[in-house]
Enzyme design. Sequence first.
Site, short mmCIF file in Angstrom:
data_model
loop_
_atom_site.label_atom_id
_atom_site.label_comp_id
_atom_site.label_asym_id
_atom_site.label_seq_id
_atom_site.Cartn_x
_atom_site.Cartn_y
_atom_site.Cartn_z
N HIS A 1 0.90 -1.16 0.00
CA HIS A 1 0.00 0.00 0.00
C HIS A 1 0.94 1.21 0.00
CE1 HIS A 1 -3.44 2.43 1.86
NE2 HIS A 1 -2.38 3.20 2.07
N ASP B 1 -10.34 -3.65 -4.08
CA ASP B 1 -10.23 -2.93 -2.80
C ASP B 1 -11.62 -2.79 -2.16
OD1 ASP B 1 -9.21 -1.69 -0.57
OD2 ASP B 1 -8.51 0.10 -1.60
O1 DOR Z 1 -9.92 2.94 1.10
C1 DOR Z 1 -9.33 2.06 1.69
N1 DOR Z 1 -9.96 1.26 2.56
N2 DOR Z 1 -8.02 1.90 1.47
C2 DOR Z 1 -7.28 1.07 2.21
O2 DOR Z 1 -6.09 1.00 2.00
C3 DOR Z 1 -7.88 0.28 3.30
C4 DOR Z 1 -9.33 0.10 3.07
C5 DOR Z 1 -10.07 -0.39 4.28
O3 DOR Z 1 -9.62 -1.32 4.94
O4 DOR Z 1 -11.16 0.14 4.56
ZN ZN Z 2 -4.65 0.00 0.55
#
Ligand code: DOR
Ligand code: ZN
Length: 435
Positions: free
Chosen positions: A183, A309
């Site tokens: 990340h 994601d």
């Molecule tokens: O938008 C995101 N949500 N980016 C991330 O890196 C983690 C993820 C989450 O776990 O909610």
């Molecule tokens: Zn991420």
Amino acid sequence: MTALLIKGVRPYGEGEPTNIRVTDGVISAIEPATGADEPVPADLPVFDAAGLVALPGFVDLHTHLREPGREDTETIETGSRAAALGGYTAVFAMANTDPVTDNAVIAEHVWRRGAEIGLVDVHPVGAVTVGLAGAKLAELGTMAASAADVRVFSDDGHCVHDPLIMRRALEYSVALDAVIAQHAEEPRLTVGAQAHEGERAARLGLAGWPASAEETIVARDCLLAGHAGARLHICHVSCAGTVEVLRWAKQRGVRVSAEVTPHHLLLTDERLGSYDPVNKVNPPLRTAADVQAMRAALADGVIDCVATDHAPHAVQDKDCEWASAKPGMLGLQTALSIVVETMRGTGALDWRGIARVLSERPAEIAGLAGQGRPIEVGEPANLALVDPDARWTVRGEELASLAGNTPYEGMELMARVVGTVLRGQVTAGRERIAV
Ligand code: DOR
Ligand code: ZN
């Protein structure tokens, strides 16, 4: 013996309609569909796939299933159902659970629960560092040796920012034949960041998340991976500059792969104007030029694949003021439609290309032997059956996820997954089966 007949389908959207026969989870025949009155054995389940396109089942390298810990927002069961409905036959469950998936016990729990549910292959991602804290390497070897056979490691949600820890993780991963998924967010450059650093965020008074926070980590890690001879994967690429860094690294022979999310292929920071936290995501939605760069890089292979994601969040963590909202959006059930709209609708990819970015490349990156395979006799019957002409309106409350934070609420999307087959078992679209 188990058997299934998928009737009248066009593999990769090419040629005349065919019948795909499946025996004991394997494609046993692909033959021309000669017509509706063809005789079939009375007890053979028949999936009516007239007008549908068959693609290899999708593989998601980046799914947040939230179990253990936040079963109010998603469980392995509800997430598996969403995945199957989205055409997925394998997902990688990110490690930022509570407790964190940083050991073999939790990894095996996630893997077993996924297998019990049986709707999609659930592969736990192992954390790179203990508790995702970035200070101490987790026991990568123990997780790799466990029944869960962990081969993808990531601190996603957090960047492995210490270069020495990242170097060691990459070095260990070589011996494990694993990949480290980063990340990419230099935390010192994103303190308090709320949105893409640019004109819009400035006007709204939101602290900026500069593109350079992503680009610098990607450049650093490509150099570290090259030095270690390790495989590096970059999660959710969002900036045009990152594409240039990746192009440079790949030309130098660095073993780096990258993913882009459906939302970074479609949405821009113009969405900030509404102040609706459903649009808050990490990395943030960026500019129209970045979106164009994501599409071009996915088409030419500098970005290898699409990963969702998928990040379910509770109402109270999204229906609040922007600054306190959690980042993330749902993705599993809308991914195919967004990829079709942004890549096929623009002529950038054909169905073969979509199979490559949603299935073949992610399976290769993760080292999954039985997924992302061609639709051919003798191959495992992992299939997504797509209605290319469908038009559907997204309603968060109708999605299988426990959470409803879709940024596509009320939007009409093109193309839809109407059936999914996992090793011959119909995991979505059973209503189309006649026996
Ligand atoms: O938008 C995101 N949500 N980016 C991330 O890196 C983690 C993820 C989450 O776990 O909610
Ligand atoms: Zn991420």
